[in-house]
Scaffold this motif. Structure first.
Motif, PDB file in Angstrom:
ATOM      1  N   LEU A  44      41.635  40.927  39.431  1.00  0.00           N
ATOM      2  CA  LEU A  44      42.536  39.543  39.285  1.00  0.00           C
ATOM      3  C   LEU A  44      42.278  38.111  40.362  1.00  0.00           C
ATOM      4  O   LEU A  44      42.296  39.036  41.794  1.00  0.00           O
ATOM      5  CB  LEU A  44      44.127  39.877  39.050  1.00  0.00           C
ATOM      6  N   VAL A  45      42.077  37.511  40.338  1.00  0.00           N
ATOM      7  CA  VAL A  45      42.006  36.152  40.785  1.00  0.00           C
ATOM      8  C   VAL A  45      42.453  34.924  40.777  1.00  0.00           C
ATOM      9  O   VAL A  45      43.063  34.846  39.680  1.00  0.00           O
ATOM     10  CB  VAL A  45      40.238  35.556  40.542  1.00  0.00           C
ATOM     11  N   CYS A  46      42.979  34.600  41.879  1.00  0.00           N
ATOM     12  CA  CYS A  46      44.449  33.890  42.037  1.00  0.00           C
ATOM     13  C   CYS A  46      44.670  33.105  43.340  1.00  0.00           C
ATOM     14  O   CYS A  46      44.370  33.283  44.158  1.00  0.00           O
ATOM     15  CB  CYS A  46      45.871  34.507  42.738  1.00  0.00           C
ATOM     16  N   GLY A  47      44.123  31.644  42.173  1.00  0.00           N
ATOM     17  CA  GLY A  47      44.040  30.338  43.672  1.00  0.00           C
ATOM     18  C   GLY A  47      42.793  30.424  44.381  1.00  0.00           C
ATOM     19  O   GLY A  47      42.291  29.523  45.698  1.00  0.00           O
ATOM     20  N   GLY A  48      42.141  31.198  43.502  1.00  0.00           N
ATOM     21  CA  GLY A  48      40.699  30.966  43.585  1.00  0.00           C
ATOM     22  C   GLY A  48      40.071  32.414  44.950  1.00  0.00           C
ATOM     23  O   GLY A  48      38.916  32.280  45.681  1.00  0.00           O
ATOM     24  N   ARG A  49      41.173  33.060  45.024  1.00  0.00           N
ATOM     25  CA  ARG A  49      40.713  34.434  46.034  1.00  0.00           C
ATOM     26  C   ARG A  49      40.816  35.390  45.498  1.00  0.00           C
ATOM     27  O   ARG A  49      41.558  35.165  43.911  1.00  0.00           O
ATOM     28  CB  ARG A  49      41.844  34.359  46.795  1.00  0.00           C
ATOM     29  N   LEU A  50      40.369  36.362  45.525  1.00  0.00           N
ATOM     30  CA  LEU A  50      40.713  38.023  45.041  1.00  0.00           C
ATOM     31  C   LEU A  50      42.053  38.335  45.376  1.00  0.00           C
ATOM     32  O   LEU A  50      42.317  38.372  46.580  1.00  0.00           O
ATOM     33  CB  LEU A  50      39.649  38.890  45.871  1.00  0.00           C
ATOM     34  N   LEU A  51      43.034  38.741  44.400  1.00  0.00           N
ATOM     35  CA  LEU A  51      44.113  39.509  44.410  1.00  0.00           C
ATOM     36  C   LEU A  51      43.936  40.881  45.193  1.00  0.00           C
ATOM     37  O   LEU A  51      43.939  42.032  44.167  1.00  0.00           O
ATOM     38  CB  LEU A  51      45.320  39.060  43.436  1.00  0.00           C
ATOM     39  N   THR A  52      44.259  41.668  46.337  1.00  0.00           N
ATOM     40  CA  THR A  52      43.974  42.921  46.716  1.00  0.00           C
ATOM     41  C   THR A  52      45.316  43.540  46.763  1.00  0.00           C
ATOM     42  O   THR A  52      44.698  44.755  47.136  1.00  0.00           O
ATOM     43  CB  THR A  52      42.821  43.188  47.890  1.00  0.00           C
TER      44      THR A  52
END
Length: 304
Positions: free
Chosen positions: A138-146
């Motif tokens: 998942l990439v959310c708002g340009g960042r990886l969701l970890t």
């Protein structure tokens, strides 16, 4: 993207290695894991493939990015891999030691999501990889969701049918239990009335065989259920379907899209469902990004 680097994808059924010099691929090779091979033979194959790729560079690689299907701890040791349990406890740093390069590990589907987001400039993207298992990122708002423990995005373990088949994780009805390669081959075999491989399923879909079409629709329905949950939680603009089997089933995204649209609440945007830009090599592309950018990639804005 500068310097000499290696990208390695350790998958459930195959190993892929790419060598890049200043962002240009100078060597690439994909090899299947040998049937019945022991862990030592597997790791010897990995080491030989890495040495071959490093030799093609003509200089020592400065960094190696590894997209790993097995769960790997911070020290590079395999803590679990249902596909090849003999790897558990083995160090994945050993096959890379001769290169002298910095070695960075990432989850294969997570890195695939980053590669797909980077390639499309999409800041909100879900990646779903179908193969021996089912991976997600998942990439959310340009960042990886970890997430809190660094492993968020396990789309394959969303429960889509509580009464469904058992999953290797110990629960019942996970998406992986329904749409992984072995699961879809079993579904197709039951519909067809004889043992069926995933290659035969792909060919059957291409020939519009009834039993294959039925299995494809079955897969699309389960995937749409999982994506409906993710649409409410993270609102992706795009969903990309890849992996070895997911990329081979070229009609799958267009079967998923209307089923997902039918589940979305009125007035809510519907994500685009597309084939992965990098096809079956999305994880390898992600490993190349990791090699080029370093560990910061996993925390920085991934869409630039």
């Amino acid at each position: 993207m500068t310097g000499a680097v290696l990208a390695v994808d350790i998958g459930g059924t195959k190993l892929a290695v790419r060598a890049l010099a200043d962002g240009v691929t100078v060597h690439e090779r994909t090899l299947p894991w040998r049937d019945g091979a022991d862990p030592d033979a597997d790791l010897d194959l990995l080491g030989a493939s890495v040495s071959e790729a490093a030799g093609a560079l003509g200089t020592a690689p400065v960094r190696i990015g590894v997209a790993a299907a097995p769960n790997v701890d911070g020290d590079g040791r395999v803590v679990g891999w249902p596909n090849r349990p003999g790897w558990t406890g083995r160090s994945l740093r050993v096959p890379f030691a001769r290169t002298g390069a910095e070695v960075l590990f990432g989850d294969d589907a997570t890195l695939a999501a980053l590669a797909e987001a980077h390639a499309t400039g999409c800041r909100d993207l879900v990646y779903l990889g179908l193969g021996t298992g089912v991976g997600g990122g998942l990439v959310c708002g340009g960042r990886l969701l970890t997430g809190a423990w660094g492993t968020a995005g396990e789309v394959g373990h969303l429960v889509v049918d509580p009464a469904g088949p058992p999953c290797r994780c110990g629960r019942r009805g996970c998406l992986q239990a329904g749409v992984s390669g072995p699961a879809l081959a079993a579904h197709a075999a039951a519909r067809r009335g004889r043992t069926t491989t995933t290659a035969e399923l792909v060919a059957g879909v291409a020939d519009a065989e009834d039993w294959a079409e039925h299995t494809l629709d079955h897969a699309a329905g389960l995937i749409a259920r999982a994506l409906a949950v993710l649409t409410e939680l993270v609102q992706p603009a795009r969903v990309h379907i890849g992996g070895g089997l997911g990329s081979a089933l070229t009609a799958l995204p267009e079967r998923v899209a209307p089923r997902l649209a039918a589940t979305v609440r009125a007035g809510r945007p519907v994500p685009e469902v597309r084939p992965a830009v990098h096809g079956a090599h999305a994880s390898l592309a992600g490993a190349a990004l990791l090699a080029a950018r370093g560990a910061a990639l996993l925390g920085e804005e991934s869409v630039a």
